[in-house]
Design a protein around this motif. Structure first.
Motif, PDB file in Angstrom:
ATOM      1  N   GLN A  77       0.822  -1.205   0.000  1.00 18.35           N
ATOM      2  CA  GLN A  77       0.000   0.000   0.000  1.00 18.35           C
ATOM      3  C   GLN A  77       0.858   1.257   0.000  1.00 18.35           C
ATOM      4  OE1 GLN A  77      -2.565  -0.280   3.405  1.00 18.35           O
ATOM      5  NE2 GLN A  77      -3.836  -1.902   2.534  1.00 18.35           N
ATOM      6  N   ILE A  81       0.624   4.076  -2.824  1.00 27.59           N
ATOM      7  CA  ILE A  81      -0.060   5.300  -2.418  1.00 27.59           C
ATOM      8  C   ILE A  81       0.896   6.467  -2.196  1.00 27.59           C
ATOM      9  CG2 ILE A  81      -1.533   6.328  -0.637  1.00 27.59           C
ATOM     10  CD1 ILE A  81      -2.781   3.517  -0.277  1.00 27.59           C
ATOM     11  N   GLN A  85       1.950   7.381  -5.773  1.00 27.20           N
ATOM     12  CA  GLN A  85       0.882   8.373  -5.608  1.00 27.20           C
ATOM     13  C   GLN A  85      -0.283   8.159  -6.584  1.00 27.20           C
ATOM     14  OE1 GLN A  85       1.816  12.320  -3.982  1.00 27.20           O
ATOM     15  NE2 GLN A  85       3.806  12.107  -4.977  1.00 27.20           N
ATOM     16  N   TYR A  87      -3.293   8.002  -5.992  1.00 23.29           N
ATOM     17  CA  TYR A  87      -4.478   8.792  -5.660  1.00 23.29           C
ATOM     18  C   TYR A  87      -4.236  10.294  -5.747  1.00 23.29           C
ATOM     19  CZ  TYR A  87      -5.943   4.330  -3.582  1.00 23.29           C
ATOM     20  OH  TYR A  87      -6.249   3.010  -3.370  1.00 23.29           O
ATOM     21  N   ASP A 100     -13.667   7.441   0.884  1.00 23.15           N
ATOM     22  CA  ASP A 100     -12.730   6.330   0.765  1.00 23.15           C
ATOM     23  C   ASP A 100     -13.454   5.038   1.136  1.00 23.15           C
ATOM     24  OD1 ASP A 100     -10.722   4.435   1.045  1.00 23.15           O
ATOM     25  OD2 ASP A 100      -9.295   5.823   1.950  1.00 23.15           O
ATOM     26  N   ALA A 103     -11.044   1.379   3.242  1.00 21.00           N
ATOM     27  CA  ALA A 103      -9.915   2.149   3.773  1.00 21.00           C
ATOM     28  C   ALA A 103      -8.838   1.290   4.407  1.00 21.00           C
ATOM     29  CB  ALA A 103     -10.420   3.167   4.798  1.00 21.00           C
ATOM     30  N   THR A 107      -3.897   3.652   5.206  1.00 17.80           N
ATOM     31  CA  THR A 107      -2.795   4.207   4.414  1.00 17.80           C
ATOM     32  C   THR A 107      -3.307   5.273   3.460  1.00 17.80           C
ATOM     33  OG1 THR A 107      -1.849   1.974   4.480  1.00 17.80           O
ATOM     34  CG2 THR A 107      -0.742   3.602   3.093  1.00 17.80           C
ATOM     35  N   SER A 108      -4.433   5.000   2.826  1.00 16.85           N
ATOM     36  CA  SER A 108      -5.015   5.972   1.894  1.00 16.85           C
ATOM     37  C   SER A 108      -5.544   7.190   2.631  1.00 16.85           C
ATOM     38  CB  SER A 108      -6.133   5.322   1.074  1.00 16.85           C
ATOM     39  OG  SER A 108      -7.082   4.689   1.927  1.00 16.85           O
ATOM     40  N   TYR A 111      -2.737   9.385   3.582  1.00 17.57           N
ATOM     41  CA  TYR A 111      -2.198  10.035   2.374  1.00 17.57           C
ATOM     42  C   TYR A 111      -3.064  11.218   1.959  1.00 17.57           C
ATOM     43  CZ  TYR A 111      -1.068  11.056  -2.448  1.00 17.57           C
ATOM     44  OH  TYR A 111      -0.748  11.728  -3.610  1.00 17.57           O
ATOM     45  N   LYS A 200     -13.053   6.917  -3.961  1.00 14.48           N
ATOM     46  CA  LYS A 200     -12.213   5.725  -4.110  1.00 14.48           C
ATOM     47  C   LYS A 200     -13.057   4.481  -3.844  1.00 14.48           C
ATOM     48  CE  LYS A 200      -8.990   3.024  -1.481  1.00 14.48           C
ATOM     49  NZ  LYS A 200      -8.667   2.859  -0.074  1.00 14.48           N
ATOM     50  N   ASP A 202     -12.420   0.623  -3.605  1.00 14.02           N
ATOM     51  CA  ASP A 202     -11.558  -0.559  -3.554  1.00 14.02           C
ATOM     52  C   ASP A 202     -12.261  -1.562  -2.659  1.00 14.02           C
ATOM     53  OD1 ASP A 202      -9.612  -2.441  -3.526  1.00 14.02           O
ATOM     54  OD2 ASP A 202      -8.071  -1.213  -2.568  1.00 14.02           O
TER      55      ASP A 202
END
Length: 271
Positions: A77, A81, A85, A87, A100, A103, A107-108, A111, A200, A202
């Motif tokens: 990650q 991230i 980068q 995102y 997000d 999540a 980590t995201s 960031y 986001k 995921d």
């Protein structure tokens, strides 16, 4: 020139390609010298070589104090991230709204707050154990305007069953022997915002039904990152996902795991 007509354009094109390849060959060195995140990743990679690490582990990186439930997951990650980068996006507002979905340990989320310190981040993570680490990472680093929800995003508010592999790819499944988790209908949640600067998704295979459900709300979204999952024992439906994006006037970029800043590095060659 062997009787062929001299073409300066072809020569210049070859020179440009050589220069491009030369720059790429220097990329790792350039990262070590210039990019703090890459240096941090190298240090973390060396740290996690120790097979005797006990989890949850605690590390420092990018000015944050992290609690981690799985070293290899965090390394993967962090590289995507913070180093690549994936995102990163441009925003006129200093206070963007970011949603997000998926999540994980945060980590995201960290960031996004590193990129826009005054952003409002709304993060969803269904796995209870990982959510506790996510909550710890947000509160321990004293991040403001981060709203955490221990639920899965879905097409309704009914509880679903969830398979957790204790790493990064837990997913909703139709199996009553698995963990039951609460869900929130993302469509209803999105209606509270006039504009969503970054969405986001995921969510480990649930992206198509969720995207189909929220298609009528995508006019609110400026940027969107979707991780598409193709399951070997299920029909492939990428074309359906792309059709939704085309219908809502998005331009899409499809890439693998080693794409650097796709929202800002839009390379155009010959149109």
């Amino acid at each position: 020139h062997c009787g062929r007509k001299f073409n300066p354009f072809k020569i210049q094109k070859s020179v440009n390609m050589f220069n491009k390849l030369f720059r790429q060959s220097l990329k790792p060195f350039s990262r070590v010298v210039h990019e703090k995140a890459y240096k941090e990743w190298l240090r973390l990679f060396d740290f996690f070589k120790d097979e005797n690490i006990k989890y949850p582990a605690v590390v420092k990186a990018m000015g944050y104090n992290w609690q981690l439930h799985h070293g290899p997951t965090f390394l993967n990650q962090f590289e995507s991230i913070f180093v690549d980068q994936i995102y990163q996006f441009n925003c006129e507002s200093k206070t963007p709204v970011i949603i997000d979905c998926g999540a994980n340990m945060g980590t995201s989320v960290l960031y996004f707050k590193w990129l826009f310190k005054d952003a409002s981040v709304y993060a969803f993570e269904p796995d209870k154990r990982i959510f506790e680490i996510l909550n710890h990472n947000v509160s321990n680093n004293k991040l403001n305007n981060v709203h955490l929800t221990n639920k899965a995003v879905w097409i309704d508010d009914q509880d679903m069953f969830f398979n957790s592999n204790n790493a990064q790819s837990g997913k909703l499944i139709q199996d009553a022997s698995s963990i039951k988790v609460e869900c929130v209908r993302l469509k209803d949640f999105m209606q509270d915002f006039k504009q969503i600067d970054f969405l986001k998704l995921d969510i480990e295979g649930a992206e198509l039904p969720v995207l189909q459900d929220i298609s009528g709300e995508l006019h609110r979204v400026k940027h969107m990152f979707i991780e598409y999952h193709s399951m070997i024992n299920e029909p492939q439906k990428l074309s359906q996902l792309l059709h939704i994006l085309e219908k809502e006037n998005f331009r899409y970029f499809i890439g693998g795991n080693q794409i650097k800043s796709p929202f800002t590095n839009q390379v155009v060659e010959e149109g």
